[in-house]
Write a protein that holds these residues in place. Structure first.
Motif, PDB file in Angstrom:
ATOM      1  N   HIS A 123      19.935  -4.076   2.943  1.00  0.00           N
ATOM      2  CA  HIS A 123      20.503  -2.799   3.354  1.00  0.00           C
ATOM      3  C   HIS A 123      22.029  -2.766   3.307  1.00  0.00           C
ATOM      4  O   HIS A 123      22.589  -2.032   2.505  1.00  0.00           O
ATOM      5  N   GLU A 130       8.070  -3.180   4.043  1.00  0.00           N
ATOM      6  CA  GLU A 130       8.748  -1.925   4.406  1.00  0.00           C
ATOM      7  C   GLU A 130       8.521  -0.855   3.336  1.00  0.00           C
ATOM      8  O   GLU A 130       8.327   0.318   3.646  1.00  0.00           O
ATOM      9  N   HIS A 148      13.466   4.657   6.191  1.00  0.00           N
ATOM     10  CA  HIS A 148      13.373   3.198   6.325  1.00  0.00           C
ATOM     11  C   HIS A 148      12.484   2.871   7.523  1.00  0.00           C
ATOM     12  O   HIS A 148      12.319   3.686   8.422  1.00  0.00           O
ATOM     13  N   HIS A 183      13.339   1.689  -0.859  1.00  0.00           N
ATOM     14  CA  HIS A 183      12.760   0.472  -1.465  1.00  0.00           C
ATOM     15  C   HIS A 183      11.631   0.849  -2.444  1.00  0.00           C
ATOM     16  O   HIS A 183      11.518   1.994  -2.848  1.00  0.00           O
TER      17      HIS A 183
HETATM   18 ZN   LIG Z   1      14.989  -0.244   4.473  1.00  0.00          ZN
END
Ligand SMILES: [Zn+2]
Lengths: 228, 233
Positions: free
Chosen positions: B213, A57, A110, A42
């Motif tokens: 995701h 995140e 993540h 991200h």
């Molecule tokens: Zn992620």
């Protein structure tokens, strides 16, 4: 006198040659460099999920990447990151960075609020023979077997470290294009037997435990990677 | 002075119009009943008149990243598209329940439609969804009784049209999103074995990811939904 000097010189040359001929075959030389690619998932417009603390995140993954980078650097590994700041990086660009690095391990980071412990994911692509002309979107297929081996090393290290680990396979646009042993790691909250959260995924101590364990596991992976 | 035969005629006419009025009222009532019954069969809940059957749900668990087969008894319509939608509805109801092992809000109404399309030979691997084959063999959806795809016996592509409200409230994460996708694929395959491929739409449109995701642009093979296995060399 001159002849003597020449003879001595020749002997000087011959000696190591003879020694080399008599010595048992040397073990294969270790790779000159061990490169790890850290991909903080991200960034920028892509905030990723939102943690209970309110943190995005994208910030938690960057913090983890920075922490891991220094731990791996301290262990003599060369680290290449896909981003060093809060910026958006295309999936293709991330894979490009990884593939350029010719890395022995590519780790996509993540952080999530669901599930528990550490989630390890390898690509769900069917293993194939590595090829220079592999299609971009499925280039990881040639590396899946190595990626599963890397996931296995990380899994046992994390479990030895007392962490809950789940293993899985998934389709990930970035990882699926990487030509290196690649694993996506998702850090979820630590929970007790009643599923009550004992550490949030952005808890500093918890992140430190995970990062230290991962660093030790990658050191082990380096040793394994040296095996013929 | 009105002649007597005209008074009788008027009386007959008034009586006839009253009878016709009552008849019309009854017809209208019956039409309304039919309409209500028709609406009942379209939405997520199968009509009560459908016989209860057993369905295998591949239920996800976030704690161990697993899918576990559970047999549930629920009323199922005969049309394959409506059937698929009812089964997925029950699966999402489990996820929406309190203390679910794979918590996702939304429930049964989150699946707008399920279309079943035959997989063409040239499509295998990367089938294109959302287009009905020319020649009338259109998608079999939950609304109508069109079962064109059910006529042949080849493999099928299921197109699952999710609502945007479901997607916007789905928790974000690699594991949770992957589990939702795989449990839908696995559940479809368990109950409609001919479904070998699954594609997703959100409010009828294609969308990049479920919640940041899981890739929703690709065609999933139901064989992907086999229990996740990792081998240590
Ligand atoms: Zn992620």
């Amino acid at each position: 006198m001159a002849a003597l000097l020449v003879a001595a010189g020749l002997a000087g040359i011959m000696e190591p040659l003879a020694a080399a001929q008599q010595a048992p075959p040397a073990p294969p030389a270790p790779p000159a460099r061990f490169v790890v690619v850290l991909d903080a998932a991200h960034g920028g417009d892509d905030t990723g999920g939102r943690l209970t603390s309110g943190q995005y995140e994208k910030n938690a993954t960057l913090a983890l990447s920075v922490r891991l980078r220094s731990l791996l650097g301290a262990r003599g590994m060369q680290v290449i990151t896909t981003r060093e700041a809060d910026q958006s990086v295309e999936m293709a660009k991330r894979a490009e960075v990884a593939n350029h690095a010719d890395a022995q391990a590519c780790i996509s980071l993540h952080v999530a609020e669901t599930g528990s412990g550490v989630h390890l994911f390898a690509s769900s692509l069917t293993p194939a023979v590595p090829s220079h002309f592999a299609p971009w979107k499925t280039a990881q297929a040639g590396w899946v077997t190595r990626s599963l081996a890397l996931a296995g090393v990380l899994n046992s290290a994390l479990q030895h470290g007392g962490l809950t680990v789940t293993l899985g396979r998934t389709a990930l646009p970035g990882v699926d294009s990487m030509t290196c042993p690649a694993v996506a790691i998702e850090i979820a909250p630590q929970r007790d037997a009643d599923r009550k959260i004992t550490a949030e995924p952005d808890d500093t101590d918890y992140q430190a435990l995970v990062a230290n364990t991962l660093a030790a596991a990658l050191l082990e992976w380096r040793t394994e990677a040296r095996q013929p | 002075m009105i002649p007597r035969h005209q008074t009788i005629l008027l009386g007959v006419l008034v009586l006839a119009s009253l009878v016709m009025g009552v008849a019309l009222w009854q017809l209208r009532d019956r039409a309304h009943q039919r309409l209500v019954a028709g609406e009942d069969s379209a939405p997520t809940k199968a009509p009560e008149v459908a016989p209860a059957e057993q369905a295998t749900l591949m239920v996800a668990n976030d704690d161990d990243n697993s899918l576990l087969g559970q047999v549930h008894s629920l009323p199922l319509p005969s049309d394959p598209g409506s059937r698929a939608r009812a089964i997925l509805g029950r699966l999402l109801d489990i996820y929406a329940a309190a203390n679910a092992a794979h918590p996702v809000p939304g429930g049964a109404t989150s699946v707008a439609q399920v279309f079943l399309l035959p997989v063409l030979e040239s499509d295998s691997g990367k089938a294109v969804a959302g287009t009905s084959a020319p020649g009338g063999s259109g998608p079999s959806n939950s609304g109508g009784g069109n079962s064109g795809a059910a006529r042949d016996s080849g493999p099928e592509l299921a197109v699952v049209n999710l609502t945007s409200s479901f997607v916007s409230t789905h928790p974000s994460g690699l594991e949770t999103e992957t589990l939702t996708v795989l449990s839908i694929c696995g559940t479809l395959h368990a109950n409609l074995p001919r479904v070998t491929q699954v594609r997703f739409l959100v409010d009828g449109q294609s969308r990049a990811t479920l919640a940041g995701h899981a890739d929703l642009t690709r065609t999933y093979l139901t064989s992907d939904a086999a229990p996740p296995e990792l081998t240590h060399p």
